[in-house]
Design a protein around this motif. Structure first.
Motif, short mmCIF file in Angstrom:
data_model
loop_
_atom_site.label_atom_id
_atom_site.label_comp_id
_atom_site.label_asym_id
_atom_site.label_seq_id
_atom_site.Cartn_x
_atom_site.Cartn_y
_atom_site.Cartn_z
N GLU A 209 2.78 56.89 -53.60
CA GLU A 209 2.10 57.74 -52.40
C GLU A 209 1.38 57.22 -51.61
O GLU A 209 1.40 57.08 -50.10
N ALA A 210 0.44 55.86 -51.95
CA ALA A 210 -0.30 55.10 -51.00
C ALA A 210 0.55 54.06 -50.06
O ALA A 210 0.49 54.05 -48.88
N MET A 211 1.54 53.69 -50.56
CA MET A 211 2.20 52.67 -49.96
C MET A 211 3.18 53.43 -48.71
O MET A 211 3.33 52.91 -47.78
N PHE A 212 3.80 54.49 -49.21
CA PHE A 212 4.74 55.26 -48.08
C PHE A 212 4.04 56.47 -47.75
O PHE A 212 4.57 57.12 -46.76
N ASP A 213 2.84 56.96 -47.91
CA ASP A 213 2.50 58.16 -47.43
C ASP A 213 3.35 59.25 -47.50
O ASP A 213 3.41 60.24 -46.67
N THR A 214 3.76 59.43 -48.82
CA THR A 214 4.94 60.34 -48.91
C THR A 214 4.59 61.56 -48.72
O THR A 214 5.35 62.51 -48.21
N ALA A 406 8.64 50.08 -46.33
CA ALA A 406 7.37 49.76 -46.24
C ALA A 406 7.49 48.02 -45.91
O ALA A 406 8.15 47.31 -46.43
N ARG A 407 6.57 47.36 -44.86
CA ARG A 407 6.56 46.31 -44.58
C ARG A 407 5.20 45.65 -44.18
O ARG A 407 4.52 46.35 -43.46
N ASP A 408 4.80 44.75 -44.79
CA ASP A 408 3.49 43.98 -44.73
C ASP A 408 2.37 45.08 -44.93
O ASP A 408 1.35 45.21 -44.46
N GLY A 409 2.88 45.82 -46.20
CA GLY A 409 1.81 46.73 -46.89
C GLY A 409 1.72 47.89 -46.00
O GLY A 409 0.87 48.98 -46.78
N GLY A 410 2.54 48.23 -44.94
CA GLY A 410 2.59 49.69 -44.44
C GLY A 410 3.85 50.20 -44.24
O GLY A 410 4.92 49.39 -43.98
N ARG A 411 4.08 51.46 -43.87
CA ARG A 411 5.17 52.28 -44.01
C ARG A 411 5.82 51.89 -42.50
O ARG A 411 4.84 52.15 -41.47
N VAL A 426 9.94 46.47 -48.96
CA VAL A 426 9.74 47.42 -50.14
C VAL A 426 10.41 48.65 -49.64
O VAL A 426 10.06 49.34 -48.67
N LEU A 427 11.48 49.14 -50.40
CA LEU A 427 12.10 50.36 -50.21
C LEU A 427 11.84 51.46 -51.09
O LEU A 427 11.69 51.11 -52.13
N LEU A 428 11.89 52.50 -50.58
CA LEU A 428 11.72 53.64 -51.37
C LEU A 428 13.05 54.48 -51.38
O LEU A 428 13.75 54.91 -50.42
N LEU A 429 13.51 54.42 -52.63
CA LEU A 429 15.10 54.82 -53.00
C LEU A 429 15.27 55.94 -53.80
O LEU A 429 14.58 56.22 -54.72
N MET A 618 5.35 39.42 -50.88
CA MET A 618 4.77 39.71 -49.71
C MET A 618 4.74 41.09 -49.42
O MET A 618 3.68 41.60 -48.78
N GLY A 619 5.95 41.90 -49.46
CA GLY A 619 5.77 43.40 -49.41
C GLY A 619 4.98 44.00 -50.38
O GLY A 619 4.17 44.60 -49.75
N PRO A 620 5.20 44.02 -51.69
CA PRO A 620 4.37 44.54 -52.47
C PRO A 620 3.18 44.48 -52.39
O PRO A 620 2.03 45.40 -52.84
N GLY A 621 2.63 43.21 -52.20
CA GLY A 621 1.23 42.63 -51.98
C GLY A 621 0.47 43.18 -50.70
O GLY A 621 -0.67 42.96 -50.54
#
Length: 653
Positions: A209-214, A406-411, A426-429, A618-621
């Motif tokens: 939820e935080a990474m992608f602001d779903t 998400a790239r560089d920690g933001g969507r 980082v992909l939400l699939l 890099m992406g997840p962090g």
């Protein structure tokens, strides 16, 4: 033009292409090989001998054995214990980083990181820790652990094989351990002491939820009688929209089906749960005639009416309390009526709080339970790199919906079909539970979602350990060369069922194999053309007035810098001939020079592109390119300060 000049031109262009990153490193290496053949630097009949080189075979065998460890449950047993560490950041860093150091010594270091990365993400989520504080130390720990044994990292295997071609005797399984273990311990100590100060804290990136602001993007859209979507399948709807806006679920007659499993036609009254921002909402309304499931004003009116009723009910409850107290003539809580009445009111209050909380959740977003959403990070060797979702045909070929990136920690806010994937994204699939693991493995993605630990079969766990132990003993007592012993262990693991054959092939990192097979002949051309000797002579001229150890330090630093901009295996291939030429020029032993290259080529701490482990986190962090040197530079200096004295102590000049 001399051969040495031509080699320098080829290598210069190759290094520039590696740094540019427009083309994948295996393609660049293969182009360098073919160019060298056409220029006459590599004989045509020897062009592809690198693919049969012992170093290449050994790397492939280690990758298969690493996957066998994962499949048998060896690593999951360790991971299960790691998850019990608790909420203290120091203990989390200590256990995670120490574990990856140990695992990286007995299996490929990228494989060790890939196995513990989901464990670190789970720790961060369970204890509300920023994953950025854990993932970079974890990646650097995997690099340090690879220094400790022959099979820990490809540069060690390459240097061992090169020593065999020069002296007739290769480095053994634990020849790297005296230097590697001390360097790894020193690096681990620095990470534990300074990581929490030097690693940037990216707050709120641990959860989906935080990474992608779903919650802010999920909407319910209704198919009306006049909607163009009425009578279309989801595939036809995407074609109509000319967009890949994911439909996460279709609600019909109060039953909900995940979008990737819905193949019927849409009907009037169907509600689509979709991932859409303001631009996509307008597109869906204009092109498909879809509208919000409930009018916003109507919903707001209902919410207000409900709040008024709650306030009125609270007022009535207060009046009841006053009447009860007057009736009993006392405020004594021990009164049976009072106790009963308070319990009743308490239950009412708890129920109201629960309803308010549920309503609050409903306002913030739509229930995503059962939609089978998973996070995954794009590996450096993924087939997705530099491709779009349309080119990959994710849904048709793999049964996956891309929900967000998400790239560089933001969507990323741009439209999904315009995004070209990069390593570390980082992909939400969304996809079927049974197909997710296989599809992600084929695509070259590493799942990051909370995973249930699979402890494997105890019999296979013991068999896997026994096979590996026998291979190590065969290498230690010189019964078999490393390539033969490890290849035999890999084949036996496949034959007895520790690892299915298909997974064995999937475990082999094709781009790394091609890189090594192509660069080994190019590295030999650097030697045979006289290019390595020319570089060594230049360094010798500069170092005549200084002790040999200063030149050794220069070689170490040069190799370390090179490994931060090109693949570490390529750095080892290119620097090995130079190291031997330097040793011969000084009349010294080749061992300390080769060992300096082995250690330095594996210490790419300054950039995210020097090593796959750095790219994976890099992406997840949520890291930026400039974040790595903050911890990486002090760590590089510590490695240099510890490695040189240890090399000279164990491998004298």
């Amino acid at each position: 033009m001399t051969d040495s000049t031509l080699v320098f031109i080829v290598l210069g262009l190759t290094l520039a292409a590696f740094v540019w990153g427009r083309f994948r490193y295996d393609l660049v290496a293969l182009s360098a090989l073919l160019g060298s053949v056409m220029l006459g630097l590599v004989p045509g009949e020897e062009a592809f001998q690198g693919f049969g080189h012992p170093a290449v075979i050994t790397v492939a065998a280690v990758l298969v054995l690493s996957r066998a460890f994962e499949r048998s449950g060896v690593v999951d047993v360790i991971a299960e214990q790691v998850l019990k560490v608790g909420e203290r950041l120091f203990l989390q860093l200590l256990v995670l980083t120490s574990t990856v150091v140990v695992l990286s010594g007995i299996m490929n270091n990228v494989g060790a990181l890939a196995l513990l990365l989901p464990v670190a993400m789970r720790l961060a989520r369970e204890h509300d820790t920023s994953p950025s504080l854990l993932l970079m130390p974890l990646a650097f720990g995997s690099l340090l652990g690879g220094l400790t044994t022959l099979i820990g990292t490809p540069p060690n295997i390459i240097i061992a094989s090169y020593r065999g071609s020069v002296t007739g005797e290769t480095f053994g399984m634990f020849s790297f351990s005296p230097v590697g273990v001390v360097v790894a311990l020193a690096g681990l100590a620095l990470i534990l002491l300074l990581a929490w100060r030097l690693v940037p804290q990216r707050a709120g990136k641990a959860s989906t939820e935080a990474m992608f602001d779903t919650a802010n993007y999920l909407v319910e859209l209704r198919v009306g009688e006049e909607s163009k979507a009425n009578g279309l399948t989801l595939r036809e709807l995407h074609q109509e929209l000319e967009e890949t806006i994911p439909v996460l679920a279709v609600v019909r007659d109060e039953s909900r089906r995940a979008g990737h499993t819905f193949f019927g036609v849409l009907r009037e009254g169907d509600i689509l749960l979709m991932e859409a921002g303001p631009e996509e909402m307008k597109l869906l309304e204009d092109k498909a005639g879809l509208s919000l499931g409930k009018d916003a004003q109507e919903k707001e009116k209902e919410d207000k009416e409900t709040e008024d009723k709650e306030k009125a009910a609270e007022g009535e409850g207060a009046e009841d309390d006053e009447k009860a107290q007057g009736k009993n003539g006392t405020n004594n809580p021990e009164s049976p009526y009072e106790v009963k009445h308070q319990d009743k009111n308490r239950e009412k209050d708890e129920q109201k709080d629960k309803e308010k909380e549920e309503k609050k959740k409903g306002k913030n977003g739509v229930d995503t339970e059962g939609l089978q959403l998973v996070e995954a990070v794009v590996r450096t060797d993924s087939m997705m790199v530099n491709h779009t979702v349309t080119q990959l045909r994710l849904h048709n070929q793999f049964g996956l919906h891309l929900v967000a990136v998400a790239r560089d920690g933001g969507r990323l806010k741009q439209r999904l079909h315009d995004i070209r994937f990069r390593p570390g994204d980082v992909l939400l699939l969304q996809g079927g539970e049974s197909e997710l693991a296989e599809s992600l493995a084929t695509l070259g993605c590493l799942p990051l979602a909370k995973r249930d630990l699979n402890l494997g079969q105890p019999r296979m766990l013991l068999v896997s350990i026994a096979i590996f132990a026998v291979a190590i003993l065969a290498m230690l007592f010189d019964f078999l060369p490393a390539a033969v012993a490890l290849s035999t262990a890999a084949v036996v693991s496949l034959l007895v069922g520790v690892l299915p054959l298909r997974e064995g092939y999937q475990a082999i990192d094709g781009p790394v194999i091609v890189l090594l097979g192509a660069m080994i002949p190019v590295g030999q051309a650097l030697d045979t053309s006289g290019g390595a000797a020319l570089i060594a002579e230049t360094m010798l001229v500069w170092g005549t007035e200084w002790p040999v150890v200063v030149t050794l330090i220069g070689l170490f630093v040069l190799s370390m810098v090179l490994s931060n901009v090109v693949n570490n295996a390529a750095a080892a291939v290119l620097m090995a001939p130079i190291a031997v030429s330097l040793a011969n020029g000084f009349g010294a032993s080749v061992d300390p020079f080769l060992m300096a290259v082995a250690v330095s080529a594996s210490c790419a701490f300054l950039t995210p592109i020097g090593h796959q482990s750095n790219t994976l986190v890099m992406g997840p962090g949520g890291y930026r390119f400039s974040d790595y040197w903050k911890l990486g530079l002090p760590l590089s200096l510590v490695v240099l300060a510890v490695a040189i004295p240890m090399i000279l102590l164990v491998w004298p000049l």
